[in-house]
Scaffold this motif. Structure first.
Motif, PDB file in Angstrom:
ATOM      1  N   VAL A  78       0.786  -1.132   0.155  1.00  0.00           N
ATOM      2  CA  VAL A  78      -0.421   0.060  -0.574  1.00  0.00           C
ATOM      3  C   VAL A  78       0.748   1.633  -0.327  1.00  0.00           C
ATOM      4  N   THR A  79       1.048   1.838  -1.191  1.00  0.00           N
ATOM      5  CA  THR A  79       1.950   3.451  -0.771  1.00  0.00           C
ATOM      6  C   THR A  79       0.513   4.336  -0.447  1.00  0.00           C
ATOM      7  N   SER A  80       1.365   5.566   0.099  1.00  0.00           N
ATOM      8  CA  SER A  80       1.037   5.935   1.123  1.00  0.00           C
ATOM      9  C   SER A  80       0.593   7.535   0.331  1.00  0.00           C
ATOM     10  N   ALA A  81       0.027   7.100  -1.408  1.00  0.00           N
ATOM     11  CA  ALA A  81      -0.377   8.028  -2.732  1.00  0.00           C
ATOM     12  C   ALA A  81      -1.365   9.274  -1.890  1.00  0.00           C
ATOM     13  N   GLY A  82      -1.257   9.807  -2.234  1.00  0.00           N
ATOM     14  CA  GLY A  82      -2.747  11.182  -1.483  1.00  0.00           C
ATOM     15  C   GLY A  82      -3.907  10.014  -2.988  1.00  0.00           C
ATOM     16  N   ARG A 101       3.462  -1.602   4.993  1.00  0.00           N
ATOM     17  CA  ARG A 101       3.011  -0.156   4.355  1.00  0.00           C
ATOM     18  C   ARG A 101       4.369   0.906   4.212  1.00  0.00           C
ATOM     19  N   PHE A 102       4.083   2.149   4.657  1.00  0.00           N
ATOM     20  CA  PHE A 102       5.605   2.754   4.646  1.00  0.00           C
ATOM     21  C   PHE A 102       5.343   3.450   5.276  1.00  0.00           C
ATOM     22  N   ASN A 103       6.690   3.818   6.433  1.00  0.00           N
ATOM     23  CA  ASN A 103       7.436   5.694   7.047  1.00  0.00           C
ATOM     24  C   ASN A 103       5.833   5.697   7.888  1.00  0.00           C
ATOM     25  N   SER A 104       5.415   6.671   7.898  1.00  0.00           N
ATOM     26  CA  SER A 104       4.873   6.956   8.750  1.00  0.00           C
ATOM     27  C   SER A 104       3.470   7.040   8.424  1.00  0.00           C
ATOM     28  N   PRO A 144      16.473   2.881  -5.316  1.00  0.00           N
ATOM     29  CA  PRO A 144      15.337   3.095  -6.016  1.00  0.00           C
ATOM     30  C   PRO A 144      14.181   3.843  -4.634  1.00  0.00           C
ATOM     31  N   SER A 145      12.482   4.098  -4.724  1.00  0.00           N
ATOM     32  CA  SER A 145      11.707   5.083  -3.649  1.00  0.00           C
ATOM     33  C   SER A 145      11.978   3.627  -2.548  1.00  0.00           C
ATOM     34  N   SER A 146      11.281   3.366  -1.426  1.00  0.00           N
ATOM     35  CA  SER A 146      10.651   2.576  -0.551  1.00  0.00           C
ATOM     36  C   SER A 146       9.853   1.959  -1.037  1.00  0.00           C
ATOM     37  N   GLY A 147       8.552   2.297  -1.356  1.00  0.00           N
ATOM     38  CA  GLY A 147       8.091   1.987  -2.753  1.00  0.00           C
ATOM     39  C   GLY A 147       8.227   0.638  -3.557  1.00  0.00           C
ATOM     40  N   PHE A 148       9.171   0.720  -4.125  1.00  0.00           N
ATOM     41  CA  PHE A 148      10.047  -0.364  -4.948  1.00  0.00           C
ATOM     42  C   PHE A 148      10.460  -1.198  -4.193  1.00  0.00           C
ATOM     43  N   GLU A 179      -1.864   1.789  -5.317  1.00  0.00           N
ATOM     44  CA  GLU A 179      -2.078   3.335  -6.015  1.00  0.00           C
ATOM     45  C   GLU A 179      -0.235   3.072  -6.429  1.00  0.00           C
ATOM     46  N   TYR A 180       0.757   3.080  -6.750  1.00  0.00           N
ATOM     47  CA  TYR A 180       2.370   3.021  -6.985  1.00  0.00           C
ATOM     48  C   TYR A 180       1.845   3.284  -8.348  1.00  0.00           C
ATOM     49  N   ILE A 181       1.542   3.209  -9.601  1.00  0.00           N
ATOM     50  CA  ILE A 181       1.517   3.668 -10.218  1.00  0.00           C
ATOM     51  C   ILE A 181      -0.174   4.425 -10.060  1.00  0.00           C
ATOM     52  N   LEU A 232      -1.202  15.639  -4.728  1.00  0.00           N
ATOM     53  CA  LEU A 232      -1.847  15.478  -3.226  1.00  0.00           C
ATOM     54  C   LEU A 232      -0.113  14.563  -2.488  1.00  0.00           C
ATOM     55  N   CYS A 233       0.997  14.892  -1.508  1.00  0.00           N
ATOM     56  CA  CYS A 233       1.528  13.855  -1.616  1.00  0.00           C
ATOM     57  C   CYS A 233       2.026  12.281  -1.185  1.00  0.00           C
ATOM     58  N   HIS A 234       1.199  12.672   0.361  1.00  0.00           N
ATOM     59  CA  HIS A 234       0.411  11.304   0.935  1.00  0.00           C
ATOM     60  C   HIS A 234      -0.875  11.595   1.389  1.00  0.00           C
ATOM     61  N   TYR A 235      -1.680  10.747   1.451  1.00  0.00           N
ATOM     62  CA  TYR A 235      -3.337  10.839   2.142  1.00  0.00           C
ATOM     63  C   TYR A 235      -3.564  10.841   3.279  1.00  0.00           C
ATOM     64  N   ALA A 242       5.848  16.092  -7.518  1.00  0.00           N
ATOM     65  CA  ALA A 242       7.852  14.528  -7.385  1.00  0.00           C
ATOM     66  C   ALA A 242       7.570  13.364  -6.340  1.00  0.00           C
ATOM     67  N   CYS A 243       6.344  13.963  -5.598  1.00  0.00           N
ATOM     68  CA  CYS A 243       5.628  12.511  -4.701  1.00  0.00           C
ATOM     69  C   CYS A 243       5.895  10.798  -5.941  1.00  0.00           C
ATOM     70  N   THR A 244       5.252  11.666  -6.778  1.00  0.00           N
ATOM     71  CA  THR A 244       4.361  10.342  -7.390  1.00  0.00           C
ATOM     72  C   THR A 244       5.734   9.853  -8.563  1.00  0.00           C
ATOM     73  N   LEU A 245       6.009  11.392  -9.000  1.00  0.00           N
ATOM     74  CA  LEU A 245       6.786  11.305 -10.977  1.00  0.00           C
ATOM     75  C   LEU A 245       8.544  11.325 -10.769  1.00  0.00           C
ATOM     76  N   GLU A 282      11.089   3.309 -12.238  1.00  0.00           N
ATOM     77  CA  GLU A 282      10.114   1.986 -11.133  1.00  0.00           C
ATOM     78  C   GLU A 282       8.407   1.481 -11.698  1.00  0.00           C
ATOM     79  N   LYS A 283       7.914   3.099 -12.081  1.00  0.00           N
ATOM     80  CA  LYS A 283       6.478   2.502 -12.131  1.00  0.00           C
ATOM     81  C   LYS A 283       6.609   1.406 -13.582  1.00  0.00           C
ATOM     82  N   LEU A 284       6.987   2.875 -14.650  1.00  0.00           N
ATOM     83  CA  LEU A 284       7.626   2.011 -15.607  1.00  0.00           C
ATOM     84  C   LEU A 284       7.594   0.258 -15.872  1.00  0.00           C
TER      85      LEU A 284
HETATM   86  O1  C5P Z   1       6.357   9.254   0.585  1.00  0.00           O
HETATM   87  P1  C5P Z   1       7.150   7.855   0.902  1.00  0.00           P
HETATM   88  O2  C5P Z   1       8.534   7.400   1.058  1.00  0.00           O
HETATM   89  O3  C5P Z   1       6.864   7.652   2.538  1.00  0.00           O
HETATM   90  O4  C5P Z   1       6.109   6.284   0.146  1.00  0.00           O
HETATM   91  C1  C5P Z   1       6.450   5.296   0.071  1.00  0.00           C
HETATM   92  C2  C5P Z   1       6.436   4.956  -1.381  1.00  0.00           C
HETATM   93  O5  C5P Z   1       5.378   4.915  -1.811  1.00  0.00           O
HETATM   94  C3  C5P Z   1       6.742   6.037  -1.794  1.00  0.00           C
HETATM   95  O6  C5P Z   1       8.573   5.346  -1.839  1.00  0.00           O
HETATM   96  C4  C5P Z   1       6.851   5.368  -3.040  1.00  0.00           C
HETATM   97  O7  C5P Z   1       7.142   4.425  -3.897  1.00  0.00           O
HETATM   98  C5  C5P Z   1       4.996   5.771  -3.589  1.00  0.00           C
HETATM   99  N1  C5P Z   1       3.978   6.789  -3.543  1.00  0.00           N
HETATM  100  C6  C5P Z   1       4.080   6.699  -4.660  1.00  0.00           C
HETATM  101  N2  C5P Z   1       3.108   8.259  -4.667  1.00  0.00           N
HETATM  102  C7  C5P Z   1       3.191   9.696  -3.750  1.00  0.00           C
HETATM  103  C8  C5P Z   1       3.428   8.647  -2.678  1.00  0.00           C
HETATM  104  C9  C5P Z   1       3.964   7.611  -2.520  1.00  0.00           C
HETATM  105  O8  C5P Z   1       3.999   6.360  -5.701  1.00  0.00           O
HETATM  106  N3  C5P Z   1       2.855  10.445  -4.413  1.00  0.00           N
END
Ligand code: C5P
Length: 319
Positions: free
Chosen positions: A99-103, A122-125, A234-238, A255-257, A265-268, A276-279, A288-290
């Motif tokens: 589960v990514t943290s995307a808005g 899940r990721f981070n906070s 790579p991001s935590s997501g990858f 919600e990665y792609i 909205l960076c985080h929900y 930049a949070c998404t791309l 990574e997403k491609l």
């Molecule tokens: O921002 P943070 O690293 O805590 O989010 C966790 C992971 O979720 C990111 O490493 C990224 O892979 C993914 N993410 C995303 N799009 C966002 C926010 C997070 O793909 N808007």
């Protein structure tokens, strides 16, 4: 929107990003602060089956086990969990959720589907409380970057987010994976809080990813991309997706792609807006997403409506 459609089809390029993001990417390429020196061969035309086979052959989840200096001399063999991460979860994990943290996950009503999986990463906070309907409430593993351990804002030692889960921390090390250099100069000093947390909570499984695992994944992204990717981890997501592909028979990534709900909205869970949070600016997120788009076995409708990618576990891959 045009970029999103290209991402869904798998033919997006950095040239389609906002000029501000392209500029930031260029600056990271020139700075090369982790000393990346790519020696691999480009193989950008691989089929899905070839890609999976390459992943199965090469991806080895590795965590610090205390056997190498400087950690060996610091008593880390006795400090790290006795059971390795790869053997912690039952072998029979069927489906897992990342589960990514995307808005964009807001208003998705994906919570129930997410919780139906055998394990949830899940990721981070990223919280669940107050967001159950959209993100669920089950957490099996949490991947945290070194800032979570070091920034007092996150209350790592007392927040319930970091209790009763398997913790996996990471920090950008030099590309050389020289552990001495890294130990002396981590991005954020995660080593001291890690030791402290292990001593106070010896029964909680808590690992630090080995820099070799992180940069191995970076090499694989670059190998399979025509463009030059950002020379940053790579991001935590990858990292999380590849971890779960190693542990589970099938991985559903949410919600990665981005779905049709795509948003800046960076985080929900916090009111901060940045594309930049998404791309990606620091992380090679677009690439990574491609790569994940190429591996997706899920329905195109699920990608659009749920922002869901379905990936096979690596153990089941036949080469
Ligand atoms: O921002 P943070 O690293 O805590 O989010 C966790 C992971 O979720 C990111 O490493 C990224 O892979 C993914 N993410 C995303 N799009 C966002 C926010 C997070 O793909 N808007």
């Amino acid at each position: 929107r045009a970029l999103l459609r290209r991402l869904w089809k798998g033919d997006a390029s950095a040239r389609m990003l906002h000029p501000r993001l392209q500029k930031a990417m260029g600056a990271y390429l020139r700075a090369n602060k982790h000393g990346v020196n790519f020696r691999g061969r480009r193989a950008a035309g691989r089929s899905r089956a070839e890609l999976l086979c390459a992943l199965r052959g090469r991806v080895r989840v590795r965590t610090l086990d205390g056997s190498e200096p400087p950690f060996s001399a610091l008593g880390w063999r006795a400090l790290v969990p006795a059971v390795p991460l790869g053997r912690l979860l039952p072998h029979g994990l069927r489906t897992c959720a990342v589960v990514t943290s995307a808005g964009a996950i807001l208003n998705s009503s994906l919570g129930e589907e997410i919780d139906s999986h055998d394990a949830v990463l899940r990721f981070n906070s990223a919280p669940t409380r107050g967001y159950e309907k959209d993100v669920g409430n089950k957490t099996t593993v949490r991947i945290i970057n070194s800032q979570i351990l070091t920034n007092p804002r996150h209350h790592f030692t007392d927040s319930s987010l970091y209790k009763d889960v398997i913790l996996v921390a990471w920090d950008p090390a030099p590309y050389s994976a020289n552990l001495h250099l890294w130990y002396k100069k981590p991005d954020y000093n995660l080593f001291t809080p890690y030791v402290q947390h292990r001593q106070r909570n010896p029964n909680q499984p808590f690992y630090i990813l080995h820099p070799k695992f992180i940069w191995q994944l970076w090499d694989i992204i670059q190998e399979n991309t025509k463009e030059k990717i950002q020379p940053n981890p790579p991001s935590s997501g990858f990292l999380g997706i590849l971890l779960m592909m190693s542990l589970c028979s099938e991985v559903h990534v949410y919600e990665y792609i981005p779905s049709v709900r795509q948003t800046d909205l960076c985080h929900y869970h916090e009111p901060y807006y940045d594309a930049a949070c998404t791309l990606g600016a620091y992380h090679p997120l677009l690439y990574e997403k491609l790569l994940m788009q190429r591996l997706n076995t899920g329905a195109q409708g699920d990608l659009h409506r749920k922002g869901k990618v379905v990936l096979p576990g690596l153990r089941a891959v036949r080469c």
